[in-house]
Design an enzyme around this catalytic site. Structure first.
Site, mmCIF file in Angstrom:
data_model
loop_
_atom_site.group_PDB
_atom_site.id
_atom_site.type_symbol
_atom_site.label_atom_id
_atom_site.label_comp_id
_atom_site.label_asym_id
_atom_site.label_seq_id
_atom_site.Cartn_x
_atom_site.Cartn_y
_atom_site.Cartn_z
ATOM 1 N N TYR A 1 -0.802 -0.644 -2.162
ATOM 2 C CA TYR A 1 -0.722 -1.957 -2.543
ATOM 3 C C TYR A 1 -1.938 -2.738 -2.654
ATOM 4 O O TYR A 1 -2.770 -2.662 -1.586
ATOM 5 C CB TYR A 1 0.637 -2.441 -1.949
ATOM 6 C CG TYR A 1 1.529 -3.401 -3.004
ATOM 7 C CD1 TYR A 1 2.241 -2.686 -3.923
ATOM 8 C CD2 TYR A 1 1.478 -4.698 -2.763
ATOM 9 C CE1 TYR A 1 3.002 -3.010 -4.837
ATOM 10 C CE2 TYR A 1 2.474 -5.387 -4.002
ATOM 11 C CZ TYR A 1 3.209 -4.500 -4.882
ATOM 12 O OH TYR A 1 3.872 -5.202 -5.728
ATOM 13 N N ASP B 1 1.537 -6.171 6.862
ATOM 14 C CA ASP B 1 0.341 -5.870 6.257
ATOM 15 C C ASP B 1 -0.887 -6.390 7.172
ATOM 16 O O ASP B 1 -1.803 -6.101 7.455
ATOM 17 C CB ASP B 1 0.009 -5.930 5.195
ATOM 18 C CG ASP B 1 0.764 -4.949 4.156
ATOM 19 O OD1 ASP B 1 1.469 -3.955 4.525
ATOM 20 O OD2 ASP B 1 0.978 -5.304 3.014
#
Length: 740
Positions: free
Chosen positions: A447, A363
């Site tokens: 997320y 990420d």
């Protein structure tokens, strides 16, 4: 001075230095260009500081210099324009001079720029000297090196996929209800080394997973589309928007792929509050500081902040990839940490079937903790008296993007810090533990990660990660909803939450009591039973091992293995031990993908709890500088394998922690936050408890409310609210001593 009355006085400081790599173009563009057109002769509002995040003007200056170095009309697609921090050898003397009030020598400010020539796979990285207004280096990178995604590109990919006739033809086979809205989640394409016809992952690709909104309420933009995964997954080239192929997903218990059949209806599973019957029995819980906060904030540069709280002081920066970065951390004017940041994240998925076998998110490297940071809001993300830090990052056009409220700073009570009751006098002395929290939240598609640096009054520094948000789901045959699945948990009819691991890598660049640190670990072991030394078999000893060469290390609870950063040149006044900080790491199962897999090769930090390397310029990211479709060999495992000597006294500690996420039904439609925390705690650093001088906790100071009134029934007790103690009288603890 409080956070509501911020001191805007600027420090007078400049700087930054470069280190780039890659193959130089055979015909490199010109590296000289005029000043950008809106340059003015008036001085900036703040003098530059070598650690200050790039300002909007500096971002614009950087992109204009890059554009000017190419022929007119060249369209650059910028992926990152961020501060290129100075070399440590330059910065350490600068910070030392600054701290003792001397005027440091100026350091040129530099920007690190990553960009494509738009609509191509030609990736470049450059170093721009902002002080001298020149492009110092400009390199075209080789094959298998790909930059991060960006917001503009992701939206363009979504539109291209959902309008492509071949994709629409496949969707039509599902015979979805009329008016259904299909949603696409583009994913960075994980490398697997497979070459099949025109397809190969040498080019940057995106794998799109398709979902739909609740067909009964398709106009609801916030519908949880993850409750309706579709078995169609297009692959697209984000540079050209060419559709590479369409994968049909396996939906059974094995790798077999079946022909598409009409969609079978299931109910929605929404997370938005208007879709719930909300509980009404929670009363307000307010965090109030009537005299203001105990910390102060100053600007050390236009966007950099110097925070002072209790005996702590440190600089806060912010960049596109790491998000929040802390520099020059001191306690009571004693040096502790040169630089602290979350270096990397990896989330490898466990479903071995095509195309899920490539599913592995990085990420930070693939997107960026900074650019994905939330605009934090009062009363929601942060409670109490809040100071917000905003920043500026770069967009794909090379222009600045305002990033408001990306960090919130606040104090919180953390329970009792220390207490002792003298049973002879019944006097209790109690000190509350106060924490200063710097929090940032990033959303990466489905997320959320809530990331915090936390300081307390006892000299501890903590890094906390909370995982929440929505599972990345995939379809499973409806008739298999109550059949155990080998690769995940069914969390909703027809919806599989696959097994996956979350790995975080915290980079600690220490200067405990100054530079010249060492890394050791202690282990406790039983003394063999001996008629003289250990006649009753109760004894154990603690042995110290110094780490002399770079490498990877594991925790060992059987030996109570504890890693410490020490300064062998500085000794504790009480016992003569080397001063230090221990690192308390929560255990995490290492990556389960085998060592020949691309998951393992790419996530260079996911196999060991601890890596120790010798400091080297340009080694900031545990997974390597470029994680998108990476192949390994450029991250912390590779650096540690050099087996560098650590005798030079400049180690970097990489701490890995995380979660093996075996989804539960309770994790859907949105996951309750799961919390993990790393603590750095002083060991023989102070002469006694550093929180001994914190004023004791008193009712006069804390103004707590006692609910135990004279009435015996609960309703009567609540009506007779009183301040502290039984029947409105001060408690024994509070009556027996005073304090602020």
């Amino acid at each position: 001075m409080t956070a509501n009355n911020v001191d805007l006085a600027a420090a007078s400081i400049p700087g930054a230095a470069a280190n780039t790599s890659g193959t130089i173009d055979t015909n490199p563009p010109s590296t000289s260009a005029p000043l950008f057109t809106n340059a003015t002769s008036s001085p900036p509002p703040y003098q530059s500081h070598p650690l200050g995040p790039l300002s909007a003007a500096e971002i614009t200056q950087s992109s204009r210099l890059i554009k000017a170095s190419w022929p007119a009309g060249t369209d650059c697609h910028f992926k990152a324009i961020t501060l290129l921090e100075p070399a440590k050898a330059e910065l350490v003397p600068y910070l030392t001079a600054e701290r003792i009030g001397q005027s440091p020598l100026d350091i040129d400010r530099r920007a690190f720029v990553v960009y494509y020539i738009r609509n191509t796979h030609n990736l470049h990285e450059a170093s721009v000297n902002l002080t001298k207004n020149t492009v110092e280096s400009n390199a075209k990178l080789g094959p298998f090196i790909h930059a991060n995604a960006d917001g503009e590109e992701i939206i363009a990919v979504e539109r291209a996929v959902l309008s492509h006739p071949d994709v629409l033809a496949e969707i039509a086979k599902l015979k979805l209800p009329e008016g259904t809205e299909v949603v696409s989640d583009p994913w960075i394409y994980g490398s697997d080394g497979v070459k099949d016809g025109k397809f190969y992952d040498d080019k940057r690709l995106m794998q799109c997973y398709l979902y739909m909104r609740d067909p009964k309420n398709s106009s609801e933009l916030d519908s949880c589309h993850y409750a309706f995964p579709l078995p169609i997954s297009p692959v697209i080239d984000p540079a050209t928007m060419e559709l590479v192929r369409i994968d049909i997903l396996p939906t059974g218990l094995d790798e077999k792929v079946k022909p598409l059949t009409p969609w079978q209806a299931v109910e929605a599973n929404e997370y938005i509050p208007e879709a719930q019957t909300l509980r009404t029995d929670l009363k307000p819980l307010n965090v109030i500081q009537p005299e203001g906060v105990s910390f102060t904030v100053e600007n050390f540069s236009e966007l950099g902040r110097l925070i002072k709280w209790q005996k702590w002081d440190f600089k806060v920066g912010f960049n596109q990839r790491e998000g929040m970065v802390l520099y020059d951390v001191h306690y009571d004017n004693k040096p502790l940490f040169y630089r602290l940041s979350l270096s990397d994240m990896s989330i490898p998925y466990a479903d071995p079937r095509h195309p899920f076998h490539r599913k592995a998110a990085f990420d930070l490297g693939d997107a960026g903790a900074g650019i994905m940071a939330n605009n934090l809001q009062l009363g929601c993300d942060c409670l109490g008296s809040i100071y917000y830090i905003s920043s500026v990052l770069s967009g794909s056009d090379g222009l600045p993007i305002d990033m408001p409220n990306v960090i919130c700073v606040h104090e919180q009570d953390a329970g009792i810090g220390w207490k002792h009751t003298n049973y002879r006098t019944n006097r209790a002395v109690v000190v509350r533990n106060r924490e200063l929290v710097l929090q940032s939240i990033l959303t990466v598609s489905n997320y959320e990660y809530i990331l915090s640096f936390i300081f307390n009054t006892a000299g501890d520094v903590m890094y906390e990660a909370r995982a929440t948000g929505i599972l990345s789901t995939q379809p499973v045959d409806l008739e298999l909803s109550k059949t155990p699945h080998p690769y995940g948990t069914v969390v909703h009819p027809g919806v599989l939450g696959s097994f996956h691991q979350h790995f975080f890598s915290l980079r600690i660049d220490p200067m405990i009591a100054g530079h010249g640190n060492s890394i050791i670990y202690d282990e406790a072991s039983a003394i063999p039973r001996d008629p003289e030394l250990n006649p009753h078999g109760t004894g154990y000893i603690v042995q110290k091992t110094e780490i002399e060469t770079s490498g990877g290390f594991d925790l060992d609870s059987r030996k109570n293995r504890v890693f410490k950063i020490i300064n062998p040149a500085v000794r504790n006044n009480v016992n003569g031990a080397a001063v230090g900080y221990k690192v308390m790491v929560p255990p995490v199962q290492p990556i389960l993908a085998d060592s020949d897999s691309f998951h393992y090769k790419r996530a260079e930090f996911a196999d060991r709890s601890i890596y120790v390397t010798r400091y080297a310029e340009d080694e900031l990211y545990a997974g390597g500088k470029y994680t998108n479709q990476s192949r390994g060999g450029t991250g912390v495992r590779s650096w540690a394998n050099r087996e560098d000597s650590l005798k030079a006294g400049d180690p970097v500690l990489w701490v890995q922690f995380g979660i093996n996420h075996i989804p539960r039904v309770e994790d859907f439609p949105v996951m309750p936050a799961e919390t993990i925390r790393v603590m750095m705690r002083p060991v023989n650093f102070f002469d006694r408890n550093p929180a001994i001088d914190v004023a004791p906790s008193t009712q006069a100071f804390n103004c707590s409310v006692g609910l135990n009134g004279p009435s015996k029934d609960v309703e009567g007790q609540l009506k007779g609210l009183s301040l502290g103690g039984q029947d409105g009288k001060p408690s024994e603890c509070c009556a027996s001593h005073t304090g602020s």
